[in-house]
Design a protein around this motif. Structure first.
Motif, PDB file in Angstrom:
ATOM      1  N   GLY A   2       0.792  -1.220   0.000  1.00  0.00           N
ATOM      2  CA  GLY A   2       0.000   0.000   0.000  1.00  0.00           C
ATOM      3  C   GLY A   2       0.826   1.272   0.000  1.00  0.00           C
ATOM      4  N   GLY A   3       2.089   1.193   0.421  1.00  0.00           N
ATOM      5  CA  GLY A   3       2.903   2.395   0.537  1.00  0.00           C
ATOM      6  C   GLY A   3       3.646   2.790  -0.720  1.00  0.00           C
ATOM      7  N   VAL A   4       3.534   2.013  -1.792  1.00  0.00           N
ATOM      8  CA  VAL A   4       4.294   2.343  -2.995  1.00  0.00           C
ATOM      9  C   VAL A   4       3.662   3.531  -3.718  1.00  0.00           C
ATOM     10  N   VAL A   5       4.473   4.209  -4.508  1.00  0.00           N
ATOM     11  CA  VAL A   5       3.954   5.280  -5.364  1.00  0.00           C
ATOM     12  C   VAL A   5       3.331   4.616  -6.586  1.00  0.00           C
ATOM     13  N   ASP A   6       2.028   4.766  -6.714  1.00  0.00           N
ATOM     14  CA  ASP A   6       1.273   4.048  -7.739  1.00  0.00           C
ATOM     15  C   ASP A   6       1.834   4.293  -9.145  1.00  0.00           C
ATOM     16  N   GLU A   7       2.086   5.539  -9.490  1.00  0.00           N
ATOM     17  CA  GLU A   7       2.538   5.866 -10.844  1.00  0.00           C
ATOM     18  C   GLU A   7       3.951   5.348 -11.111  1.00  0.00           C
ATOM     19  N   GLU A   8       4.794   5.355 -10.083  1.00  0.00           N
ATOM     20  CA  GLU A   8       6.163   4.846 -10.249  1.00  0.00           C
ATOM     21  C   GLU A   8       6.152   3.381 -10.676  1.00  0.00           C
ATOM     22  N   TYR A   9       5.337   2.586 -10.008  1.00  0.00           N
ATOM     23  CA  TYR A   9       5.292   1.158 -10.333  1.00  0.00           C
ATOM     24  C   TYR A   9       4.582   0.904 -11.662  1.00  0.00           C
ATOM     25  N   ARG A  10       3.582   1.736 -11.972  1.00  0.00           N
ATOM     26  CA  ARG A  10       2.918   1.575 -13.258  1.00  0.00           C
ATOM     27  C   ARG A  10       3.920   1.794 -14.409  1.00  0.00           C
ATOM     28  N   ILE A  11       4.777   2.780 -14.243  1.00  0.00           N
ATOM     29  CA  ILE A  11       5.803   3.048 -15.268  1.00  0.00           C
ATOM     30  C   ILE A  11       6.784   1.880 -15.361  1.00  0.00           C
ATOM     31  N   GLU A  12       7.110   1.265 -14.224  1.00  0.00           N
ATOM     32  CA  GLU A  12       8.007   0.111 -14.238  1.00  0.00           C
ATOM     33  C   GLU A  12       7.385  -1.048 -15.025  1.00  0.00           C
ATOM     34  N   TYR A  13       6.066  -1.197 -14.907  1.00  0.00           N
ATOM     35  CA  TYR A  13       5.387  -2.264 -15.647  1.00  0.00           C
ATOM     36  C   TYR A  13       5.455  -2.014 -17.146  1.00  0.00           C
ATOM     37  N   VAL A  14       5.275  -0.756 -17.545  1.00  0.00           N
ATOM     38  CA  VAL A  14       5.346  -0.416 -18.975  1.00  0.00           C
ATOM     39  C   VAL A  14       6.757  -0.663 -19.503  1.00  0.00           C
ATOM     40  N   ALA A  15       7.753  -0.276 -18.712  1.00  0.00           N
ATOM     41  CA  ALA A  15       9.147  -0.505 -19.121  1.00  0.00           C
ATOM     42  C   ALA A  15       9.433  -1.995 -19.250  1.00  0.00           C
ATOM     43  N   ASP A  16       8.866  -2.802 -18.357  1.00  0.00           N
ATOM     44  CA  ASP A  16       9.065  -4.255 -18.418  1.00  0.00           C
ATOM     45  C   ASP A  16       8.535  -4.807 -19.738  1.00  0.00           C
TER      46      ASP A  16
ATOM     47  N   ALA B  94       5.607   4.110 -25.648  1.00  0.00           N
ATOM     48  CA  ALA B  94       4.276   4.711 -25.700  1.00  0.00           C
ATOM     49  C   ALA B  94       3.204   3.709 -26.121  1.00  0.00           C
ATOM     50  N   PHE B  95       3.580   2.740 -26.943  1.00  0.00           N
ATOM     51  CA  PHE B  95       2.605   1.736 -27.393  1.00  0.00           C
ATOM     52  C   PHE B  95       2.049   0.950 -26.210  1.00  0.00           C
ATOM     53  N   PHE B  96       2.885   0.668 -25.210  1.00  0.00           N
ATOM     54  CA  PHE B  96       2.473  -0.125 -24.047  1.00  0.00           C
ATOM     55  C   PHE B  96       2.004   0.761 -22.890  1.00  0.00           C
ATOM     56  N   ASN B  97       1.937   2.065 -23.134  1.00  0.00           N
ATOM     57  CA  ASN B  97       1.567   3.005 -22.081  1.00  0.00           C
ATOM     58  C   ASN B  97       0.119   3.455 -22.223  1.00  0.00           C
ATOM     59  N   ASN B  98      -0.674   2.721 -22.991  1.00  0.00           N
ATOM     60  CA  ASN B  98      -2.071   3.091 -23.223  1.00  0.00           C
ATOM     61  C   ASN B  98      -3.036   2.176 -22.488  1.00  0.00           C
ATOM     62  N   ASN B  99      -2.567   1.528 -21.453  1.00  0.00           N
ATOM     63  CA  ASN B  99      -3.381   0.600 -20.678  1.00  0.00           C
ATOM     64  C   ASN B  99      -4.041   1.329 -19.514  1.00  0.00           C
TER      65      ASN B  99
END
Length: 517
Positions: A321-335, A372-377
């Motif tokens: 619960g303590g993570v920065v939501d947007e930070e991890y979302r960006i990590e998923y896109v990079a993955d 950007a292609f994977f950042n539209n989720n």
């Protein structure tokens, strides 16, 4: 002779232009088509492949020893020479008029001459780099030049073509095996025993040992088609898809848990089953890849095409619960970006996330165009403790799907019916009456926070069973129940600093909770 006049000291300095040094003459001599002939020794020549391939034999040498100073990174590039592109390595004319590599001429290939020279001042790579090109590698480059210095783009960008197979080979695979054995100085082994051969193909195609009965049946089959039949039987086995899926699921970073913190269960096993079915049904490669990368973008996608897109969601996900939501979302896109680059495109794509690639022609801008292609989720960076992170789909059993189709058909038919005028009037009247209801008539529940002393538990829990009696505890307890009055004491909330505050609310007083209160 050049004269320079110094205005401050009124002194004339004379600089005499010296004659061309022997060193400078040596450089000119080296680059103007008078290079050193290179002789490959008989011992090394015997070790060289018959045909030299740029991507397989030459590029690894240049990438490891030359690209640091003559590669994609313009900040470290020297002499304005770029060897990772055909434009620089073959076509571009150097300042002295020569070229780095010249087809069928090691003497005129300036870069090769710098590689084989014995002059420490000219040698490439320079001694201070601690890099070294062996005699075998020099011979590889020399033979590549003599064979035409054919430059190729990155191997994964080259469409595959069918090789010419000599007519003497009934099985094309035999040709490739024998060619590789010859290149390694090896020969075919003696034919193996029938039962050993059968075990090998079982492990290769299903990952499982054969049963004793299957081995006996294979040995007894003396026909010429016995081996072909055994292979076809294994290809038709459900275990074939399971065996083939193993390698792909590794590449797809599939897991049954989320990977971070509590590592909770991930409910994506239908994707694993989809991969198995795809192999067993011999789904074409273009569909296999397209469905996984963009199945949801197809026209009227099927359930299978939606399930396939789970490929993009197999990365680790956090439940903390303590993570920065947007930070991890960006990590998923990079993955996703990195996985496609490495697993499907054959590129170390992730290097360009922070800077232009040092060894492959990928800029940082191109990385984020792909990103950007994977950042539209429509997703979040945190997985809820109950359920899965969006986006999700609900999978239904076939019988439920049939029932829903029947019901939807009935609903569609009813929607086509004309609505009687009297019903429409009644509906409008009901809506108008509902809008006039006062708050009390529409109210479902009302909890007052006017009293700071106590809140009636029975008012809160309504018709639920009476709250069980509990022992009085110290003030560290969140709250305790008064055994006599069966009331919740609102003043005992735990730590003194975490007591709730009674503040002015929209209607009367409200309550503001702090900390863990």
């Amino acid at each position: 002779m050049l004269h320079i006049f110094n205005n401050f000291s009124k002194t004339t300095f004379t600089i005499v232009q010296p004659k061309l040094s022997l060193f400078f003459i040596a450089i000119l001599f080296l680059f103007f088509s008078c290079g050193e002939a290179y002789k490959i020794s008989d011992d090394i020549a015997a070790q060289l492949p018959e045909s030299i391939d740029y991507n397989y034999h030459i590029k690894p040498i240049l990438s490891d020893r030359c690209y640091k100073c003559h590669g994609p990174d313009e900040k470290t590039r020297k002499a304005n020479l770029r060897l990772d592109l055909e434009e620089g390595a073959i076509k571009k004319q150097l300042k002295n008029g020569g070229h780095a590599f010249v087809s069928k001429s090691t003497k005129r290939s300036g870069a090769f001459q710098r590689i084989i020279t014995e002059d420490a001042e000219l040698l490439m790579p320079p001694e201070e780099s601690n890099l070294y090109i062996s005699e075998y590698e020099k011979a590889l480059i020399a033979k590549w030049i003599e064979q035409g210095a054919e430059f190729k783009t990155h191997w994964s960008f080259i469409p595959p073509t069918k090789s010419k197979i000599p007519e003497a080979y009934d099985n094309p695979i035999d040709f490739f095996i024998e060619e590789k054995l010859k290149a390694k100085g090896l020969s075919l082994s003696d034919p193996t025993q029938k039962e050993q051969l059968f075990r090998r193909i079982n492990f290769d195609l299903t990952g499982l040992p054969p049963s004793v009965e299957a081995i006996d049946n294979f040995i007894k089959n003396e026909t010429n088609s016995a081996f072909e039949k055994a292979i076809n039987d294994l290809l038709n086995s459900k275990h074939y898809g399971e065996r083939m899926a193993l390698d792909w699921l590794d590449l797809a970073r599939y897991a049954d848990s989320h990977g971070y913190q509590d590592d909770g269960m991930r409910n994506t096993w239908p994707y694993r089953q989809w991969v198995i079915n795809a192999f067993n049904n011999n789904l074409s490669y273009d569909q296999f890849i397209t469905w996984q990368l963009a199945g949801d973008l197809l026209d009227s996608p099927s359930q299978d095409q939606l399930i396939a897109t789970c490929f993009n969601r197999n990365h680790p996900q956090s439940q903390e619960g303590g993570v920065v939501d947007e930070e991890y979302r960006i990590e998923y896109v990079a993955d996703r970006t990195n996985t496609i680059g490495k697993g499907i495109m054959g590129l170390t794509f992730r290097c360009a996330r922070c800077h232009d690639h040092k060894y492959d022609p990928i800029s940082q801008k191109e990385y984020y165009q792909f990103f950007a292609f994977f950042n539209n989720n429509d997703e979040t960076g945190i997985v809820p403790y109950n359920g899965e992170a969006s986006p999700t789909i609900t999978l239904l059993e076939e019988d439920i799907k049939k029932k829903l189709r029947v019901l939807n058909t009935k609903v569609d038919s009813l929607n086509q019916l004309a609505i009687p005028e009297n019903f429409q009037q009644d509906l409008r009247s009901f809506i108008a009456k509902k809008e006039t209801l006062n708050n009390n008539e529409r109210l479902l529940a009302d909890f007052s926070f006017e009293s700071e002393k106590e809140i009636n538990v029975n008012d809160i829990y309504l018709d639920k069973p009476p709250i069980p009696k509990r022992k009085k505890t110290d003030k560290k307890t969140f709250a305790y129940f008064n055994n006599e009055k069966n009331k919740l004491d609102a003043n005992i909330w735990g730590h003194e600093d975490e007591r709730p505050e009674f503040v002015e609310g929209k209607f009367g007083k409200g309550i503001r909770f702090k900390g863990d209160g």
